[in-house]
Design a protein around this motif. Structure first.
Motif, PDB file in Angstrom:
ATOM      1  N   GLY A  18       0.576  -1.044  -0.470  1.00  0.00           N
ATOM      2  CA  GLY A  18      -0.410  -0.087   0.248  1.00  0.00           C
ATOM      3  C   GLY A  18       1.006   1.344   0.402  1.00  0.00           C
ATOM      4  O   GLY A  18       0.526   2.638   0.800  1.00  0.00           O
ATOM      5  N   GLY A  20       1.245   3.653  -2.544  1.00  0.00           N
ATOM      6  CA  GLY A  20       0.951   4.593  -3.670  1.00  0.00           C
ATOM      7  C   GLY A  20       0.878   5.875  -3.233  1.00  0.00           C
ATOM      8  O   GLY A  20       0.957   6.498  -3.579  1.00  0.00           O
ATOM      9  N   ILE A  23      -0.985   6.579   4.017  1.00  0.00           N
ATOM     10  CA  ILE A  23       0.515   6.218   5.401  1.00  0.00           C
ATOM     11  C   ILE A  23       1.842   5.926   5.112  1.00  0.00           C
ATOM     12  O   ILE A  23       2.023   5.658   4.640  1.00  0.00           O
ATOM     13  CB  ILE A  23      -0.241   5.813   5.750  1.00  0.00           C
ATOM     14  N   GLY A  42       0.851  -2.626  -4.234  1.00  0.00           N
ATOM     15  CA  GLY A  42      -0.553  -1.532  -4.071  1.00  0.00           C
ATOM     16  C   GLY A  42      -1.141  -2.288  -5.247  1.00  0.00           C
ATOM     17  O   GLY A  42      -0.886  -3.424  -6.223  1.00  0.00           O
ATOM     18  N   ARG A  43      -2.850  -2.598  -5.754  1.00  0.00           N
ATOM     19  CA  ARG A  43      -2.950  -2.677  -7.121  1.00  0.00           C
ATOM     20  C   ARG A  43      -3.566  -1.621  -7.407  1.00  0.00           C
ATOM     21  O   ARG A  43      -3.330  -2.163  -9.033  1.00  0.00           O
ATOM     22  CB  ARG A  43      -5.021  -2.945  -6.367  1.00  0.00           C
ATOM     23  N   ASP A  64      -2.819  -7.648  -4.969  1.00  0.00           N
ATOM     24  CA  ASP A  64      -3.156  -7.948  -3.947  1.00  0.00           C
ATOM     25  C   ASP A  64      -3.054  -8.409  -2.772  1.00  0.00           C
ATOM     26  O   ASP A  64      -2.414  -9.470  -3.087  1.00  0.00           O
ATOM     27  CB  ASP A  64      -3.887  -8.201  -4.525  1.00  0.00           C
ATOM     28  N   THR A  66      -4.271  -9.982  -0.508  1.00  0.00           N
ATOM     29  CA  THR A  66      -4.735 -11.278  -0.402  1.00  0.00           C
ATOM     30  C   THR A  66      -5.469 -12.622  -0.949  1.00  0.00           C
ATOM     31  O   THR A  66      -5.086 -13.474  -0.395  1.00  0.00           O
ATOM     32  CB  THR A  66      -6.498 -10.596  -0.221  1.00  0.00           C
ATOM     33  N   ALA A  92      -0.340  -2.022   3.686  1.00  0.00           N
ATOM     34  CA  ALA A  92      -1.984  -1.936   3.393  1.00  0.00           C
ATOM     35  C   ALA A  92      -2.633  -2.096   4.169  1.00  0.00           C
ATOM     36  O   ALA A  92      -2.556  -3.357   4.923  1.00  0.00           O
ATOM     37  CB  ALA A  92      -2.063  -3.127   1.342  1.00  0.00           C
ATOM     38  N   GLY A  93      -3.874  -1.997   4.148  1.00  0.00           N
ATOM     39  CA  GLY A  93      -5.311  -2.215   4.700  1.00  0.00           C
ATOM     40  C   GLY A  93      -6.384  -1.768   4.748  1.00  0.00           C
ATOM     41  O   GLY A  93      -6.433  -0.763   3.269  1.00  0.00           O
ATOM     42  N   TYR A 156     -13.291  -4.935  11.740  1.00  0.00           N
ATOM     43  CA  TYR A 156     -11.534  -3.783  11.014  1.00  0.00           C
ATOM     44  C   TYR A 156     -10.433  -3.636  12.415  1.00  0.00           C
ATOM     45  O   TYR A 156     -10.232  -4.711  12.559  1.00  0.00           O
ATOM     46  CB  TYR A 156     -11.849  -2.283  11.400  1.00  0.00           C
ATOM     47  N   PRO A 186      -1.281   3.838  14.354  1.00  0.00           N
ATOM     48  CA  PRO A 186      -2.005   5.278  14.518  1.00  0.00           C
ATOM     49  C   PRO A 186      -3.204   5.339  14.847  1.00  0.00           C
ATOM     50  O   PRO A 186      -3.811   4.137  14.878  1.00  0.00           O
ATOM     51  CB  PRO A 186      -1.871   5.305  12.980  1.00  0.00           C
ATOM     52  N   THR A 189      -6.065   9.126  11.336  1.00  0.00           N
ATOM     53  CA  THR A 189      -4.317   9.712  10.807  1.00  0.00           C
ATOM     54  C   THR A 189      -5.137  10.348   9.361  1.00  0.00           C
ATOM     55  O   THR A 189      -6.225   9.637   8.659  1.00  0.00           O
ATOM     56  CB  THR A 189      -3.438   8.411   9.565  1.00  0.00           C
ATOM     57  N   ILE A 193      -8.905   6.850   4.421  1.00  0.00           N
ATOM     58  CA  ILE A 193      -9.479   5.902   5.342  1.00  0.00           C
ATOM     59  C   ILE A 193      -9.947   7.028   6.495  1.00  0.00           C
ATOM     60  O   ILE A 193     -11.554   6.911   6.673  1.00  0.00           O
ATOM     61  CB  ILE A 193      -8.882   5.352   6.841  1.00  0.00           C
TER      62      ILE A 193
END
Ligand code: NDP
Length: 259
Positions: A18, A20, A23, A42-43, A64, A66, A92-93, A156, A186, A189, A193
């Motif tokens: 993640g 790109g 964070i 990242g995707r 990805d 996952t 990534a999340g 989450y 964090p 932030t 998100i």
């Protein structure tokens, strides 16, 4: 950069999932500024490419997290590019707020897949090389939601608490093998998100943008949103050789919200 002024991570290979935007992009900046070769995962390849172009030594790779097979393939490619991975930042999340009774088992699974299984796959992809070298840094971007509860994010929060459990147990398993495992946690932030959470509060409660922002910022005793650079600074600190005693920790970057 002259040899005398070499960065603390000169020549190290760091992977940021993640990386790109948000964070992850700030973490990539911080690691690259210290001389690391950075692989951004990242995707969205366009976003990754745009970020990579701003860094001195970075390669974007679409993945990805996952997807176990995709993770294995992309880490093999990353290794070809910059050698074995020295630093893995599982950043990534995703978060999808909803009341508990409106959170289906599939919704729960989706949160576990990206927030827990993604890091799990990535760690298993890098660990053999780290063990071979007796050296490595694994940093999971968890959340204050890994340490305390918040309403309307049970799935989450369950996934992030699990990340913290994984961090603690794996840190012990690897304690005498030169590999440290930590979480950075964090509070709210300023990234997509948090913007999504603001939009969600506005649409669900009819509150204004200012009220929604105040609602989220009030969790932080400093009454503000954390900036991505602040999270990145904690990550960089954990990467330094001198901080090898830090393992199994959850470092809150949250203005005193969790202590
Ligand atoms: P963003 O939404 O800005 O970034 C999320 C990143 O994760 C993107 O780069 C996205 O890239 C990547 N990503 C999401 N799903 C996948 C996937 N399946 N495979 C690969 N990459 C994926 O959020 P943040 O920067 O805020 O979040 C970063 C981390 O920080 C997350 O783990 C989040 O839980 C955590 N965090 C964030 C907080 C906040 O308030 N912002 C607070 C506490 C923790 P792409 O879409 O291209 O795949």
């Amino acid at each position: 950069m002259s040899e005398k002024n070499q960065g603390k991570l000169q020549g190290k290979h760091a992977v940021v999932t993640g990386g790109g935007r948000g964070i992850g992009a700030a973490i990539a900046d911080a690691l690259a500024a210290e001389g690391a070769n950075v692989t951004l995962l990242g995707r969205n390849m366009d976003v990754l490419k745009a970020k990579a172009e701003t860094l001195p030594q970075a390669t974007p790779l679409a993945c990805d997290v996952t997807d176990r097979a995709a993770v294995e393939a992309v880490f093999a490619e990353a290794r070809e590019n910059y050698g074995s991975v020295d630093i893995l930042v599982n950043n990534a999340g995703a978060a999808h707020p909803a009341p508990f009774m409106k959170t289906s088992p599939d919704d729960l699974q989706a949160m576990l897949d990206v927030n827990l299984k993604g890091p799990w796959h990535c760690i298993q992809a890098v660990l053999p090389d780290m063990l071979e070298k007796d050296s490595g840094r694994i940093i999971n971007i968890a959340s204050t939601a890994a340490l305390i509860g918040y309403k309307y994010v049970t799935a989450y929060s369950a996934a992030k608490h699990a990340v913290q459990g994984m961090t603690r147990s794996l840190a012990l398993e690897l304690a005498n093998k030169g590999v440290t495992v930590n979480s950075v946690c964090p509070g709210f932030t300023e990234t997509d998100i948090a913007f999504d959470a603001i939009d969600n509060i506005m649409s669900k409660t009819g509150r204004s943008r200012e009220q929604a922002i105040a609602e989220l910022a009030k969790h932080n005793p400093q009454k503000r949103f954390i900036q991505p650079e602040e999270v990145a600074s904690a990550v960089l600190w954990l990467c330094e050789d001198v901080n090898r005693s830090m393992t199994g920790q959850a470092i809150s970057v949250a203005g005193g919200e969790v202590m």
